[in-house]
Write an enzyme that holds these catalytic residues in place. Structure first.
Site, PDB file in Angstrom:
ATOM      1  N   GLY A   1       0.834  -1.208   0.000  1.00 13.17           N
ATOM      2  CA  GLY A   1       0.000   0.000   0.000  1.00 13.17           C
ATOM      3  C   GLY A   1       0.861   1.246   0.000  1.00 13.17           C
ATOM      4  O   GLY A   1       1.633   1.470   0.935  1.00 13.17           O
TER       5      GLY A   1
ATOM      6  N   CYS B   1      -8.542  12.827   0.751  1.00  9.18           N
ATOM      7  CA  CYS B   1      -9.329  13.858   1.453  1.00  9.18           C
ATOM      8  C   CYS B   1      -9.645  15.036   0.530  1.00  9.18           C
ATOM      9  O   CYS B   1     -10.636  15.738   0.721  1.00  9.18           O
ATOM     10  CB  CYS B   1      -8.564  14.388   2.664  1.00  9.18           C
ATOM     11  SG  CYS B   1      -7.800  13.097   3.647  1.00  9.18           S
TER      12      CYS B   1
ATOM     13  N   ALA C   1      -0.486  -1.844   4.834  1.00 10.88           N
ATOM     14  CA  ALA C   1      -1.086  -0.494   4.814  1.00 10.88           C
ATOM     15  C   ALA C   1      -2.076  -0.446   3.663  1.00 10.88           C
ATOM     16  O   ALA C   1      -1.989   0.392   2.765  1.00 10.88           O
ATOM     17  CB  ALA C   1       0.015   0.540   4.642  1.00 10.88           C
ATOM     18  N   THR C   2      -3.015  -1.398   3.694  1.00 11.17           N
ATOM     19  CA  THR C   2      -3.908  -1.617   2.546  1.00 11.17           C
ATOM     20  C   THR C   2      -5.175  -0.761   2.585  1.00 11.17           C
ATOM     21  O   THR C   2      -6.027  -0.875   1.705  1.00 11.17           O
ATOM     22  CB  THR C   2      -4.304  -3.108   2.483  1.00 11.17           C
ATOM     23  OG1 THR C   2      -4.645  -3.540   3.808  1.00 11.17           O
ATOM     24  CG2 THR C   2      -3.165  -3.963   1.970  1.00 11.17           C
ATOM     25  N   GLY C   3      -5.317   0.093   3.618  1.00 15.58           N
ATOM     26  CA  GLY C   3      -6.440   1.027   3.636  1.00 15.58           C
ATOM     27  C   GLY C   3      -7.781   0.371   3.889  1.00 15.58           C
ATOM     28  O   GLY C   3      -7.883  -0.647   4.587  1.00 15.58           O
ATOM     29  N   ALA C   4      -8.819   0.960   3.296  1.00 11.77           N
ATOM     30  CA  ALA C   4     -10.187   0.503   3.542  1.00 11.77           C
ATOM     31  C   ALA C   4     -10.881   0.224   2.221  1.00 11.77           C
ATOM     32  O   ALA C   4     -10.416   0.642   1.164  1.00 11.77           O
ATOM     33  CB  ALA C   4     -10.942   1.579   4.305  1.00 11.77           C
TER      34      ALA C   4
ATOM     35  N   ALA D   1       1.098  -3.050  10.990  1.00  9.47           N
ATOM     36  CA  ALA D   1      -0.088  -2.635  10.228  1.00  9.47           C
ATOM     37  C   ALA D   1      -0.570  -1.297  10.761  1.00  9.47           C
ATOM     38  O   ALA D   1      -0.457  -1.009  11.966  1.00  9.47           O
ATOM     39  CB  ALA D   1      -1.189  -3.684  10.345  1.00  9.47           C
TER      40      ALA D   1
ATOM     41  N   GLY E   1      -3.150   2.557   9.701  1.00 12.27           N
ATOM     42  CA  GLY E   1      -4.070   3.290   8.832  1.00 12.27           C
ATOM     43  C   GLY E   1      -5.457   2.681   8.832  1.00 12.27           C
ATOM     44  O   GLY E   1      -5.891   2.056   9.819  1.00 12.27           O
TER      45      GLY E   1
ATOM     46  N   GLY F   1      -7.249  10.094   7.706  1.00 12.54           N
ATOM     47  CA  GLY F   1      -5.883  10.344   7.283  1.00 12.54           C
ATOM     48  C   GLY F   1      -4.979  10.796   8.424  1.00 12.54           C
ATOM     49  O   GLY F   1      -3.779  10.500   8.444  1.00 12.54           O
TER      50      GLY F   1
END
Ligand SMILES: Cc1cc2nc3c(=O)[nH]c(=O)nc-3n(C[C@H](O)[C@H](O)[C@H](O)COP(=O)(O)OP(=O)(O)OC[C@H]3O[C@@H](n4cnc5c(N)ncnc54)[C@H](O)[C@@H]3O)c2cc1C
Length: 464
Positions: A9, A46, A118-121, A287, A289, A308
């Site tokens: 990520g 954002c 850090a693969t986010g959502a 991990a 974020g 963020g």
């Protein structure tokens, strides 16, 4: 021998972890490889609503650092490259190049000494008939932002329907209004913006309606009418059919934690990866974020808050730890800010439902005030609500809904909560004053004083 750090990520958390680790590691000690399946690194999701609205004219302004810039800094950034599996025993990540990556598409294994997830959502997509029609968009990535802008330019788009009235929903409602579209926002909750209490949400509804935005609440969306050309025609919600030329879905996100779950890492009640305070999920596996859960300092619960502000801090902490330093994440208190046209919204700490769920006895006080001295020509309305714990008076939460210049006051409340202050202690805080900035008694002080009086029993403790 140098060790290899592999990051999955390449946005806020991942690039922040990579840059911090490389900056602090001794020369030649660390090889950093970042895998990013998209087209961009270090971009500001954002800013997407403000790019769509036209406020930010150029996509590139939303990109803090390109892959090339990261490579110049010594990071091996591999774009359009997806991590498909993690083997914790062998300490490898399976990696495949995507369509335009010039790869054969078969996964290869990449070894790691330190791994950062850090693969986010992933956005919530309603499992509804017609949800995959043309003209229905999510707003999670720059690619999706690009698609929306192109779609708006492509045809005669006059009516926009936004599904979901949370942060992204209201910001996208603003974007559509700025683009000159007739805009409707739909949410199944009784009032918009459930991140604040319904009484504050009612003020947001009123303000949005005053701006010409139609607000339909208390009805879930049931489906989408799709034309023969495969394009959305309308949004159906209960008995209401809302004609739509373009639809934006803003129903929130859930952690993108499947890779981690498949690898056997612990997943918490909110669906996010569980880490310790140093953001470590397993030895040498980190991990942060939007894909993790974090500790809420007031409720004590493990929560998933995809922002963020947390992602950047997580990344820095992970990078510091990998480089041999010590970093620990202190938790969150739910501070957030947003706006829809000239209406600003801020919140921190616990709302009434959250305070109840956590078992707190509390008082709530709401005050009306102005953003400046009342006589100042640009004075604007502002409503401030404060929650304080019964008996102790500890500040538990605050919410602000008001016009330009109001919402950043939420940071004063956030600081007070962070430091465990009581509303009584806040009453005479030395806050700044001059007529263009606030009344002589700023709404922060007035709300705290009112809540303090309720705690002391001088005025009834029922919500105002
Ligand atoms: C429209 C919008 C507005 C927002 N506004 C705000 C705001 O005002 N304030 C605020 O604090 N937050 C805001 N946010 C939230 C903020 O953008 C996120 O919290 C933040 O980007 C999370 O960073 P992250 O690095 O955890 O995840 P992301 O930014 O989601 O990055 C994850 C990256 O991982 C990549 N990836 C995922 N899986 C793989 C895989 N298997 N292999 C390779 N790559 C992979 C993805 O392509 C992505 O680039 C907003 C978000 C959106 C969508």
């Amino acid at each position: 021998m140098s060790k290899r750090m592999v990051v999955i990520g390449g946005d806020a958390t991942g690039m922040s972890a990579a840059s911090t680790a490389l900056r602090h590691a001794a020369e030649g000690d660390l090889e950093v490889v970042v895998l990013e399946r998209g087209h961009y690194t270090s971009y500001s999701a954002c800013g997407i609503p403000y790019w769509i609205s036209g406020h930010v004219p150029d996509r590139d302004q939303l990109i803090a650092r390109t892959p090339e810039q990261h490579r110049e800094a010594g990071i091996d950034v591999r774009m359009r490259t997806e991590a498909t599996a993690i083997d914790l025993e062998k300490r490898t990540v399976s990696v495949r190049g995507l369509d335009d990556g010039g790869d054969d598409g078969d996964p290869d294994d990449l070894g790691f000494d330190e791994l950062v997830i850090a693969t986010g959502a992933v956005p919530t997509v309603p499992p509804l008939e017609g949800a995959d029609a043309q003209g229905i968009f999510g707003v999670q990535s720059l690619e999706q932002g690009e698609e929306i802008i192109k779609d708006l330019a492509d045809g005669d788009r006059r009516r926009a329907v936004i599904v979901g009235a949370g942060y992204i929903g209201v910001e996208m409602a603003e974007a559509m209004v700025m683009r000159g579209l007739e805009t409707t926002i739909v949410d199944q909750a009784p009032e918009p913006f459930t991140q604040v209490d319904p009484d504050m949400g009612a003020l947001i509804r009123e303000a949005m309606e005053g701006m010409g935005i139609s607000v339909l609440t208390g009805v879930p969306v049931d489906g989408f009418d799709v034309g023969e050309d495969g394009r959305v025609r309308a949004v159906r919600a209960g008995d209401t059919v809302l004609p739509a030329d373009i639809v934006v879905i803003g129903l929130g996100v859930k952690p993108n934690a499947q890779l981690a779950a498949d690898a056997g890492l612990a997943i918490g009640p909110g669906g996010g990866i569980v880490t310790d305070v140093r953001m470590q999920a397993a030895p040498g596996v980190w991990a942060g974020g939007d894909c993790v859960e974090t500790h809420h300092r007031l409720s004590g619960k493990s929560v998933h808050i995809a922002l963020g502000t947390h992602a950047n801090k997580h990344g820095r902490i992970i990078g510091t730890n990998i480089a041999g330093g010590y970093g620990a994440f202190p938790g969150v208190i739910g501070t957030a800010i947003s706006k829809v046209c000239s209406l600003e919204i801020g919140r921190t700490g616990l709302g009434e439902a959250e305070a109840e769920a956590a078992g707190f006895g509390y008082v709530a006080a709401t005050v009306e005030s102005t953003t400046t001295a009342g006589y100042w020509p640009e004075a604007e309305e502002m409503t401030v609500k404060v929650l304080a714990e019964q008996r102790t008076g500890r500040l538990l939460g605050a919410q602000i809904v008001g016009r330009s210049g109001s919402a950043k006051r939420i940071d004063v409340f956030a600081t007070a909560i962070w430091n465990g202050m009581t509303v009584e202690e806040m009453t005479f805080m030395d806050l700044s004053y001059a007529p263009p900035f606030s009344p002589v008694w700023d709404a922060v002080l007035v709300a705290a004083r009112r809540a303090a009086k309720q705690v002391q029993g001088e005025i009834p403790a029922s919500p105002v």
